[in-house]
Design a protein around this motif. Sequence first.
Motif, PDB file in Angstrom:
ATOM      1  N   ARG A   1      25.265  18.870 -13.382  1.00  0.00           N
ATOM      2  CA  ARG A   1      26.393  18.939 -12.444  1.00  0.00           C
ATOM      3  C   ARG A   1      26.954  17.541 -12.186  1.00  0.00           C
ATOM      4  O   ARG A   1      28.163  17.343 -12.176  1.00  0.00           O
ATOM      5  CB  ARG A   1      25.944  19.584 -11.136  1.00  0.00           C
ATOM      6  CG  ARG A   1      27.099  19.832 -10.180  1.00  0.00           C
ATOM      7  CD  ARG A   1      26.661  20.587  -8.974  1.00  0.00           C
ATOM      8  NE  ARG A   1      25.723  19.754  -8.233  1.00  0.00           N
ATOM      9  CZ  ARG A   1      25.140  20.116  -7.109  1.00  0.00           C
ATOM     10  NH1 ARG A   1      25.356  21.296  -6.601  1.00  0.00           N
ATOM     11  NH2 ARG A   1      24.316  19.303  -6.480  1.00  0.00           N
ATOM     12  N   GLU A   2      26.069  16.554 -12.019  1.00  0.00           N
ATOM     13  CA  GLU A   2      26.530  15.175 -11.793  1.00  0.00           C
ATOM     14  C   GLU A   2      27.275  14.642 -13.006  1.00  0.00           C
ATOM     15  O   GLU A   2      28.291  13.970 -12.875  1.00  0.00           O
ATOM     16  CB  GLU A   2      25.344  14.270 -11.457  1.00  0.00           C
ATOM     17  CG  GLU A   2      24.793  14.506 -10.069  1.00  0.00           C
ATOM     18  CD  GLU A   2      23.510  13.736  -9.804  1.00  0.00           C
ATOM     19  OE1 GLU A   2      23.085  12.920 -10.669  1.00  0.00           O
ATOM     20  OE2 GLU A   2      22.919  13.962  -8.737  1.00  0.00           O
ATOM     21  N   ARG A   3      26.783  14.962 -14.211  1.00  0.00           N
ATOM     22  CA  ARG A   3      27.476  14.518 -15.429  1.00  0.00           C
ATOM     23  C   ARG A   3      28.847  15.179 -15.539  1.00  0.00           C
ATOM     24  O   ARG A   3      29.806  14.550 -15.956  1.00  0.00           O
ATOM     25  CB  ARG A   3      26.634  14.808 -16.670  1.00  0.00           C
ATOM     26  CG  ARG A   3      25.496  13.839 -16.869  1.00  0.00           C
ATOM     27  CD  ARG A   3      24.898  13.948 -18.264  1.00  0.00           C
ATOM     28  NE  ARG A   3      24.418  15.269 -18.591  1.00  0.00           N
ATOM     29  CZ  ARG A   3      23.191  15.720 -18.354  1.00  0.00           C
ATOM     30  NH1 ARG A   3      22.305  14.933 -17.781  1.00  0.00           N
ATOM     31  NH2 ARG A   3      22.834  16.944 -18.696  1.00  0.00           N
ATOM     32  N   ALA A   4      28.948  16.444 -15.146  1.00  0.00           N
ATOM     33  CA  ALA A   4      30.225  17.160 -15.207  1.00  0.00           C
ATOM     34  C   ALA A   4      31.218  16.557 -14.223  1.00  0.00           C
ATOM     35  O   ALA A   4      32.412  16.445 -14.522  1.00  0.00           O
ATOM     36  CB  ALA A   4      30.018  18.637 -14.912  1.00  0.00           C
TER      37      ALA A   4
ATOM     38  N   ASP B   1      17.244  19.412 -13.647  1.00  0.00           N
ATOM     39  CA  ASP B   1      18.143  19.494 -14.808  1.00  0.00           C
ATOM     40  C   ASP B   1      19.523  19.993 -14.395  1.00  0.00           C
ATOM     41  O   ASP B   1      20.544  19.477 -14.852  1.00  0.00           O
ATOM     42  CB  ASP B   1      17.564  20.419 -15.881  1.00  0.00           C
ATOM     43  CG  ASP B   1      16.357  19.841 -16.582  1.00  0.00           C
ATOM     44  OD1 ASP B   1      16.095  18.624 -16.417  1.00  0.00           O
ATOM     45  OD2 ASP B   1      15.662  20.610 -17.284  1.00  0.00           O
ATOM     46  N   PHE B   2      19.565  21.005 -13.520  1.00  0.00           N
ATOM     47  CA  PHE B   2      20.837  21.544 -13.039  1.00  0.00           C
ATOM     48  C   PHE B   2      21.630  20.468 -12.306  1.00  0.00           C
ATOM     49  O   PHE B   2      22.825  20.297 -12.545  1.00  0.00           O
ATOM     50  CB  PHE B   2      20.589  22.742 -12.117  1.00  0.00           C
ATOM     51  CG  PHE B   2      21.827  23.226 -11.435  1.00  0.00           C
ATOM     52  CD1 PHE B   2      22.759  23.993 -12.120  1.00  0.00           C
ATOM     53  CD2 PHE B   2      22.078  22.908 -10.104  1.00  0.00           C
ATOM     54  CE1 PHE B   2      23.910  24.439 -11.491  1.00  0.00           C
ATOM     55  CE2 PHE B   2      23.224  23.345  -9.472  1.00  0.00           C
ATOM     56  CZ  PHE B   2      24.145  24.110 -10.162  1.00  0.00           C
ATOM     57  N   ARG B   3      20.965  19.722 -11.421  1.00  0.00           N
ATOM     58  CA  ARG B   3      21.646  18.656 -10.677  1.00  0.00           C
ATOM     59  C   ARG B   3      22.163  17.576 -11.609  1.00  0.00           C
ATOM     60  O   ARG B   3      23.271  17.064 -11.420  1.00  0.00           O
ATOM     61  CB  ARG B   3      20.703  18.061  -9.638  1.00  0.00           C
ATOM     62  CG  ARG B   3      20.472  18.977  -8.463  1.00  0.00           C
ATOM     63  CD  ARG B   3      19.511  18.373  -7.474  1.00  0.00           C
ATOM     64  NE  ARG B   3      19.302  19.261  -6.343  1.00  0.00           N
ATOM     65  CZ  ARG B   3      18.230  19.266  -5.585  1.00  0.00           C
ATOM     66  NH1 ARG B   3      17.239  18.426  -5.825  1.00  0.00           N
ATOM     67  NH2 ARG B   3      18.125  20.101  -4.576  1.00  0.00           N
TER      68      ARG B   3
ATOM     69  N   ASN C   1      10.123  25.141 -11.758  1.00  0.00           N
ATOM     70  CA  ASN C   1      11.271  25.314 -10.862  1.00  0.00           C
ATOM     71  C   ASN C   1      11.868  23.970 -10.452  1.00  0.00           C
ATOM     72  O   ASN C   1      13.087  23.806 -10.442  1.00  0.00           O
ATOM     73  CB  ASN C   1      10.884  26.118  -9.628  1.00  0.00           C
ATOM     74  CG  ASN C   1      10.696  27.587  -9.918  1.00  0.00           C
ATOM     75  OD1 ASN C   1      11.151  28.097 -10.931  1.00  0.00           O
ATOM     76  ND2 ASN C   1       9.998  28.268  -9.026  1.00  0.00           N
ATOM     77  N   ARG C   2      11.010  23.020 -10.103  1.00  0.00           N
ATOM     78  CA  ARG C   2      11.506  21.680  -9.729  1.00  0.00           C
ATOM     79  C   ARG C   2      12.236  21.040 -10.896  1.00  0.00           C
ATOM     80  O   ARG C   2      13.294  20.422 -10.722  1.00  0.00           O
ATOM     81  CB  ARG C   2      10.348  20.782  -9.279  1.00  0.00           C
ATOM     82  CG  ARG C   2       9.833  21.061  -7.899  1.00  0.00           C
ATOM     83  CD  ARG C   2       8.910  19.951  -7.375  1.00  0.00           C
ATOM     84  NE  ARG C   2       8.043  19.357  -8.351  1.00  0.00           N
ATOM     85  CZ  ARG C   2       6.794  19.767  -8.632  1.00  0.00           C
ATOM     86  NH1 ARG C   2       6.276  20.783  -7.997  1.00  0.00           N
ATOM     87  NH2 ARG C   2       6.075  19.155  -9.535  1.00  0.00           N
TER      88      ARG C   2
END
Length: 126
Positions: free
Chosen positions: A114-117, A109-111, A103-104
Amino acid sequence: MRGPGEVLREGELEKRSDSLLQVWKKKRGVLTTDRLRLFPTGPGARPKELRFHSILKVDCVERTGKYVYFTIVTTDRKEIDFRCAGESRWNASITLALIDFQNRRALQDFRSRRERAIEAPTAPPC
């Protein structure tokens, strides 16, 4: 929130050897937030580590009168068999720690995505 490498649990469990006889060997297990370390009973021997990034799942739980048997499946599909005293619940501790780690990592990975986007330049409208 737990820190990296924080000890969650210590105690005895048994690992089945890979040899032809497949004997059960007692190990001292140390479970942390990112790995399971297995210390042999003999002096001077080095511990083996199962890092959670290389573990796919904890599987094949079976309870007998005295023991709980379980298998750790690695990402390369290797199966490592363990058993522990029924009341020790090592299999549950490892499973919960693995889920927490996954989960961590998924959140991280999601963060990152999102930062790259956000940082990526957008094309001008047509």
